[in-house]
Design a protein around this motif. Structure first.
Motif, PDB file in Angstrom:
ATOM      1  N   GLU A   1      -2.750  -4.418   3.891  1.00  0.00           N
ATOM      2  CA  GLU A   1      -1.556  -3.615   3.674  1.00  0.00           C
ATOM      3  C   GLU A   1      -1.035  -3.751   2.253  1.00  0.00           C
ATOM      4  OE1 GLU A   1      -0.266  -1.379   5.745  1.00  0.00           O
ATOM      5  OE2 GLU A   1      -2.045  -1.825   6.959  1.00  0.00           O
TER       6      GLU A   1
ATOM      7  N   LEU B   1      -2.086  -4.060  -2.070  1.00  0.00           N
ATOM      8  CA  LEU B   1      -3.076  -3.701  -3.085  1.00  0.00           C
ATOM      9  C   LEU B   1      -2.904  -4.599  -4.300  1.00  0.00           C
ATOM     10  CD1 LEU B   1      -2.707   0.200  -2.961  1.00  0.00           C
ATOM     11  CD2 LEU B   1      -4.452  -1.202  -1.817  1.00  0.00           C
TER      12      LEU B   1
ATOM     13  N   ARG C   1       0.831  -1.212   0.000  1.00  0.00           N
ATOM     14  CA  ARG C   1       0.000   0.000   0.000  1.00  0.00           C
ATOM     15  C   ARG C   1       0.867   1.264   0.000  1.00  0.00           C
ATOM     16  NH1 ARG C   1      -5.295   1.406   1.472  1.00  0.00           N
ATOM     17  NH2 ARG C   1      -5.783  -0.773   1.949  1.00  0.00           N
TER      18      ARG C   1
ATOM     19  N   GLU D   1       0.922   5.178  -2.240  1.00  0.00           N
ATOM     20  CA  GLU D   1       0.555   6.436  -1.582  1.00  0.00           C
ATOM     21  C   GLU D   1       0.924   7.670  -2.409  1.00  0.00           C
ATOM     22  OE1 GLU D   1       2.303   6.225   2.263  1.00  0.00           O
ATOM     23  OE2 GLU D   1       0.761   4.865   3.071  1.00  0.00           O
TER      24      GLU D   1
ATOM     25  N   PRO E   1      -7.724  -2.892  -2.327  1.00  0.00           N
ATOM     26  CA  PRO E   1      -7.087  -3.650  -1.232  1.00  0.00           C
ATOM     27  C   PRO E   1      -7.208  -5.168  -1.420  1.00  0.00           C
ATOM     28  CG  PRO E   1      -8.422  -1.855  -0.372  1.00  0.00           C
ATOM     29  CD  PRO E   1      -8.747  -1.956  -1.834  1.00  0.00           C
TER      30      PRO E   1
END
Length: 347
Positions: free
Chosen positions: A58, A60, A35, A39, A52
């Motif tokens: 945590e 993707l 993840r 960002e 997700p």
């Protein structure tokens, strides 16, 4: 094509940013990405290209490229269909309006062509002037600001003047008094044989050329590389009225300028004195009278010497005391005798 939140981004799924392209490509190759890697590129989540991992939040996982392509194509198809429907509605509506126009009686146009047309570039200006010259049948009125006319400028308008004279068109030109000192005007007078009447004033308005009281040309910028072609009857009539009022105040070219009545003060120096009394700077006075700033300052120096003024402030007082401020200047004759010069107007 956008998913939810795409309005907040400058691109859609069909044109990813460079950073988004790298992260999505990595996710497709590896099956998932942390993840934290996504960002910096929230567009991938907003466009539903990453979501997700149900087994570990945590991470993707990528939406398959085939699914993304299907979503894009479906959205595009919907947009095209909607556009086609809008086009059909617009065509139907304006076909109905067009039918109304065919049913209505024809109304004659008040002007030929657009009421105001911008001519950009000297070639377009010259072409429009030539067209107006060919169509002209009765008169041409011109105002030529500035000083002594250069022979190149005068020669440029000779072919139009000759063509107009051959059709018996009446031509009247307004110049500044400074133009009297140019040999070019005298040469044109001989060449044209008295086809054009001319008068002069201390100062005139910006350049104007008016054909048959139906079409007028005025500058559209300071460099005179653009012009306005005016055909609106009210505008043309207004400009014609301005010309006639200036014409009545002007002095025939061959008539002498009126004496100032003050020994040692020329007519030009009186004009400069009036503008100084109004508070104008040297450059403005020079432009309005059609002379150079250097010449203007030489006249001011001579004026100061004649009136015994040691400063500009004192000169203003002396001008008022001598009656050179224009307050009691006699009016120009209303109907001065006619004189003729060649048409140097259309340059």
């Amino acid at each position: 094509m956008a998913g939810h939140g795409a309005d907040e981004h400058p691109h859609g799924a069909d044109r990813l940013c460079e950073a988004g392209d790298r992260v999505y490509s990595r996710a497709v190759r590896r099956g998932r990405v942390p993840r934290r890697d996504a960002e910096p590129v929230p567009c991938l989540m907003e466009l539903a290209l990453l979501h997700p991992d149900p087994d570990d939040m945590e991470w993707l996982v990528p939406t398959s490229p085939q699914e993304v392509m299907t979503r894009l194509l479906r959205g595009m198809y919907d947009e095209v269909s909607a556009s086609q429907r809008r086009v059909g509605s617009a065509v139907a509506a304006f076909e109905w309006y067009a039918g109304l126009g065919r049913q209505a009686p024809a109304v004659p146009s008040a002007t030929e062509g657009p009421a105001i047309r911008v001519l950009d570039g000297l070639a377009r200006i010259q072409a429009a002037m030539d067209e107006a010259t060919r169509a002209c049948t009765t008169e041409v009125l011109t105002v030529q600001p500035g000083g002594i006319r250069r022979e190149a400028e005068l020669s440029e308008g000779l072919h139009r003047a000759t063509e107009l004279r051959g059709r018996g068109v009446r031509m009247r030109d307004l110049y500044t008094h400074v133009a009297r000192h140019g040999q070019g005007l005298l040469t044109y007078l001989e060449l044209m044989g008295g086809a054009v009447e001319a008068r002069t004033l201390d100062e005139v308005i910006e350049r104007l050329i008016l054909f048959d009281r139906t079409v007028a040309f005025i500058p559209a910028n300071a460099e005179r590389t653009m012009a306005l072609e005016l055909r609106h009857p009210a505008l043309v009539e207004y400009l014609g009225t301005v010309f006639e009022r200036l014409w009545r105040l002007a002095i025939p070219l061959t008539a002498p300028l009126p004496d100032t009545g003050i020994e040692g003060i020329s007519h030009r120096e009186q004009s400069i004195a009036e503008l100084l009394a109004e508070g104008h700077q040297d450059a403005v006075i020079a432009e309005r009278l059609g002379i150079s700033v250097r010449t203007c300052r030489a006249h001011i120096a001579r004026l100061s010497e004649t009136l015994g003024a040691a400063s500009r402030t004192q000169l203003g007082v002396r001008i008022a005391q001598a009656g050179l401020d224009g307050a009691h200047r006699p009016a120009a004759p209303v109907t001065p005798p006619r004189s003729r010069i060649p048409d140097c107007a259309m340059r």
